[in-house]
Design a protein around this motif. Structure first.
Motif, PDB file in Angstrom:
ATOM      1  N   ASP A  71       0.858  -1.178   0.000  1.00 33.77           N
ATOM      2  CA  ASP A  71       0.000   0.000   0.000  1.00 33.77           C
ATOM      3  C   ASP A  71       0.903   1.239   0.000  1.00 33.77           C
ATOM      4  N   THR A  72       1.061   1.851  -1.176  1.00 34.80           N
ATOM      5  CA  THR A  72       1.976   2.991  -1.295  1.00 34.80           C
ATOM      6  C   THR A  72       1.286   4.249  -0.763  1.00 34.80           C
ATOM      7  N   LYS A  73       1.830   4.796   0.334  1.00 40.91           N
ATOM      8  CA  LYS A  73       1.122   5.854   1.070  1.00 40.91           C
ATOM      9  C   LYS A  73       1.395   7.259   0.549  1.00 40.91           C
ATOM     10  N   PHE A  74       2.665   7.652   0.494  1.00 36.76           N
ATOM     11  CA  PHE A  74       3.000   9.017   0.071  1.00 36.76           C
ATOM     12  C   PHE A  74       4.483   9.098  -0.268  1.00 36.76           C
ATOM     13  N   VAL A  75       4.865  10.271  -0.811  1.00 37.64           N
ATOM     14  CA  VAL A  75       6.275  10.542  -1.124  1.00 37.64           C
ATOM     15  C   VAL A  75       6.805  11.531  -0.088  1.00 37.64           C
ATOM     16  N   LEU A  76       7.872  11.149   0.581  1.00 35.93           N
ATOM     17  CA  LEU A  76       8.578  12.079   1.464  1.00 35.93           C
ATOM     18  C   LEU A  76       9.675  12.716   0.619  1.00 35.93           C
ATOM     19  N   PHE A  77       9.575  14.032   0.428  1.00 40.34           N
ATOM     20  CA  PHE A  77      10.456  14.730  -0.512  1.00 40.34           C
ATOM     21  C   PHE A  77      11.356  15.707   0.246  1.00 40.34           C
ATOM     22  N   PHE A  78      12.658  15.458   0.170  1.00 40.99           N
ATOM     23  CA  PHE A  78      13.628  16.345   0.819  1.00 40.99           C
ATOM     24  C   PHE A  78      14.103  17.385  -0.190  1.00 40.99           C
TER      25      PHE A  78
END
Ligand SMILES: Nc1ncnc2c1ncn2[C@@H]1O[C@H](COP(=O)(O)OP(=O)(O)OP(=O)(O)O)[C@@H](O)[C@H]1O
Ligand SMILES: Nc1ccn([C@H]2C[C@H](O)[C@@H](COP(=O)(O)O)O2)c(=O)n1
Ligand SMILES: [Mg+2]
Length: 200
Positions: A114-121
């Motif tokens: 279940d792909t939840k979100f992208v954490l983007f630095f």
């Protein structure tokens, strides 16, 4: 599937950001506090490259040139690693790096995780360059040199930002300014993970 046999799919968070933005550094904190398994696509490819695999030479050349290895290789490595850790949640670091990575993930993994979100630095290139050149003094990485770094930025700006924008349109991007002390970066990361996953 009956209620008795139904099992929850593992959660996946994609961790993206330019080269040297601090993905690996922050993933280590999340692993410690939230019990995720950290899978760095780059690390998996480097291990494959050094394993005597028939893809070794291709991976080596592509990494040095900051190019994206075909998804058939990378998704297989990720899928195998996920299968090695039943009942865990995953940080998939440095993936999906381009549209082809993302399509292959959707085709092969949608039923599995279940792909939840992208954490983007988010971090300026000058800062990332300085960090990578410093890391290059001891990392042994073939791509921590100015020539490769420029190519990696180019790939990130053209190919990876398009994927981040794709997820942004679905309100699935959590952007964090990583041009700060690592502890301050993690304060923001931690509150995002608390919001989604509750514990800690
Ligand atoms: N917030 C920060 N401030 C200063 N230095 C940092 C910070 N975060 C990470 N670093 C350092 O910068 C270098 C790159 O960090 P890290 O390996 O976590 O980045 P990355 O995004 O995983 O890079 P890559 O894409 O090359 O794998 C490391 O030497 C790390 O110690
Ligand atoms: N999805 C991916 C991830 C990584 N690579 C290759 C190309 C990258 O420049 C290199 C290093 O990755 P990093 O450790 O910086 O995340 O690995 C790829 O082809 N596909
Ligand atoms: Mg890394």
């Amino acid at each position: 599937m009956s209620l008795e046999t139904e099992t929850k799919k593992p959660a996946v968070v994609f961790v993206l950001g330019g080269p040297g933005s601090g993905k690996g550094t922050q993933c280590a904190n999340i692993v410690r506090d939230f019990g995720f398994v950290h899978l760095s696509a780059g690390d998996l490819l480097r291990t494959e490259m050094n394993s005597g695999s028939q893809n070794g030479d291709m991976i080596s050349t592509m990494i040095k040139n900051g190019e994206i290895v075909p998804s058939i290789v990378t998704v297989k490595l990720l899928k195998n690693a996920i299968n090695d850790h039943p009942k865990k949640n995953f940080l998939v670091d440095g993936f999906p790096r381009n549209e082809e990575n993302n399509k292959s993930w959707e085709d092969n993994m949608t039923n599995v995780v279940d792909t939840k979100f992208v954490l983007f630095f988010d971090c300026p290139e000058e800062v990332m360059t300085e960090r990578l050149l410093k890391r290059g003094e001891h990392s042994g990485r073939s791509d921590d040199n100015l020539e490769s770094i420029k190519k990696r930025f180019n790939t990130f700006n053209i190919q990876t930002m398009a994927v981040i924008e794709h997820y942004g349109k679905q309100n699935k991007v959590e952007k964090v300014n990583s041009n700060r002390d690592p502890k301050d970066v993690y304060t923001d990361v931690k509150s995002i993970f608390k919001k989604y996953f509750g514990t800690y």
